[in-house]
Design an enzyme around this catalytic site. Sequence first.
Site, short mmCIF file in Angstrom:
data_model
loop_
_atom_site.label_atom_id
_atom_site.label_comp_id
_atom_site.label_asym_id
_atom_site.label_seq_id
_atom_site.Cartn_x
_atom_site.Cartn_y
_atom_site.Cartn_z
N LYS A 142 0.86 -1.19 0.00
CA LYS A 142 0.00 0.00 0.00
C LYS A 142 0.89 1.23 0.00
O LYS A 142 2.04 1.16 0.45
CB LYS A 142 -0.86 0.00 1.27
CG LYS A 142 -2.06 0.89 1.20
CD LYS A 142 -3.25 0.19 0.58
CE LYS A 142 -4.41 1.13 0.40
NZ LYS A 142 -5.67 0.43 0.09
N ASP A 182 -7.04 4.29 -4.36
CA ASP A 182 -7.69 4.18 -3.04
C ASP A 182 -8.28 5.57 -2.81
O ASP A 182 -8.50 6.31 -3.78
CB ASP A 182 -6.65 3.78 -1.97
CG ASP A 182 -7.30 3.49 -0.60
OD1 ASP A 182 -7.93 2.43 -0.46
OD2 ASP A 182 -7.18 4.32 0.32
#
Length: 448
Positions: free
Chosen positions: A129, A169
């Site tokens: 991430k 995201d």
Amino acid sequence: MLDAKAYVESVKAAIQQRDPEQVEFQEAVFAVLDSLVPVLEKHPRVIQENLLERLVEPERVIEFRVPWQDDAGSFHVNRGYRVQFNSAIGPYKGGLRFHPSVNLSTVKFLGFEQTFKNSLTGLPIGGGKGGSDFDPKGKSDSEVMRFCQSFMTELARHIGPDLDVPAGDIGVGGREVGYLFGAYKRLRGYQNGVLTGKNLTFGGSLARTEATGYGLLYYTQAMLHANSDQIAGKKIKISGSGNVAIYALQKATEMGATVVTVSDSDGFVYDPAGIDDGVVRQIKEVKRGRIKEYVKEVPTAVYHPGSVWDFDVEYDIALPCATQNEIDEAQAKAMVQQHVKYICEGANMPSDEQAIAVYHENGIAYGPAKAANAGGVAVSALEMSQNSERLSWTFNEVDDRLEKIMHDIFAESEKAAEDYGLAGNYQAGANIAGFKKVAIAMIAQGLV
Ligand SMILES: NC(=O)C1=CN([C@@H]2O[C@H](COP(=O)(O)OP(=O)(O)OC[C@H]3O[C@@H](n4cnc5c(N)ncnc54)[C@H](O)[C@@H]3O)[C@@H](O)[C@H]2O)C=CC1
Ligand SMILES: O=C(O)CCC(=O)C(=O)O
């Protein structure tokens, strides 16, 4: 050798000592470790090989400066991150978040969760991430483009189609992925599979935009079926009005439910007759506006400032799709009073630890984020497959695979919970099922 409980406590203590300020990371990790105790009791090799302490340490953390210039010519600097958490079962895979709240704790918690989520999809992807504390809100397209170009100037050397494949995201959608892809191409040449969530004209997958929201509803459908229930006729509260929320709203409505709320960080709109996904899309995806504008288009709806979870109305299903820790203990208790029977998480870690305890104590069926919102990354992995074979599948082909993946995730989590004497605890089931594959791979690969 320590017993299972003592071992878990020792790993927690080591994290607290090493990274005391990383509260979101601790929250995510501790919830997983607690549910692994029965697995360790059955499989002491995990303790012998100190696997948990290795698992909670990211393989690599990259932190970098992102300088950029605004339209008025002023110079700015933000901080960029990529956490390559675990590559036991495949290349690092996970989104990039652009939001002022992003820090190392956020990115580590998201990367840790992603590792288990990606394992649950059954596809060969590891966990990663990244992101930045850059706030795209209120920025022009050219400012966002310059920021993305600067961000990619550093990130490009760390990613690749078989190494690390970022996607979107919060704050990173199709526009940002396009700018990031263009910047990567100028630096390292055309590599179709280096990012997912791309535009359909250069290797994006049909149904990726819809995947997290649709997947959330397929998972919810499986949970309701397991409880001899169905989505049609149910009243649903959704929080958020971004990518996940919009397509959760669309699919829930298509399945015959009535979604009565959507929100943003300022407030929420309520319409007992049901929220219109077309209007929300127009406001959020086209105009990039605020959700309060909804009531101008639909006068029967009412706008309220504050959190949707504080709003007192009876409903059946909660689908939080905004951000982490948006539901606390008091709000979870309010859900019990409002007769909520199911909660499935579209956002990552939207319920805090105390809220989750309230769900379990009161028999609310709880679908944790790493299982319920895995549809987005699952279709990202399908985008990688299509890029590798240089083909594009039809919308229905991707959507059918997504539906099956989400039903399988639910079934696997349900079975793992039953196998360990925790029937109905879909949170423990998801943690155990996600852990198993990663643990087997790590043990098979030696001291990694
Ligand atoms: N986009 C994807 O494919 C996936 C996203 N997620 C998670 O879903 C959540 C939402 O992500 P996206 O929809 O992609 O982002 P987005 O940027 O499209 O939308 C985020 C939405 O949440 C709202 N929001 C942000 N902070 C808020 C707050 N404090 N209170 C109320 N609303 C707030 C924003 O106004 C916006 O409507 C995040 O937790 C993300 O990590 C999870 C899996 C995949
Ligand atoms: O599609 C992806 O790779 C990322 C999705 C994501 O960030 C998530 O599942 O939280």
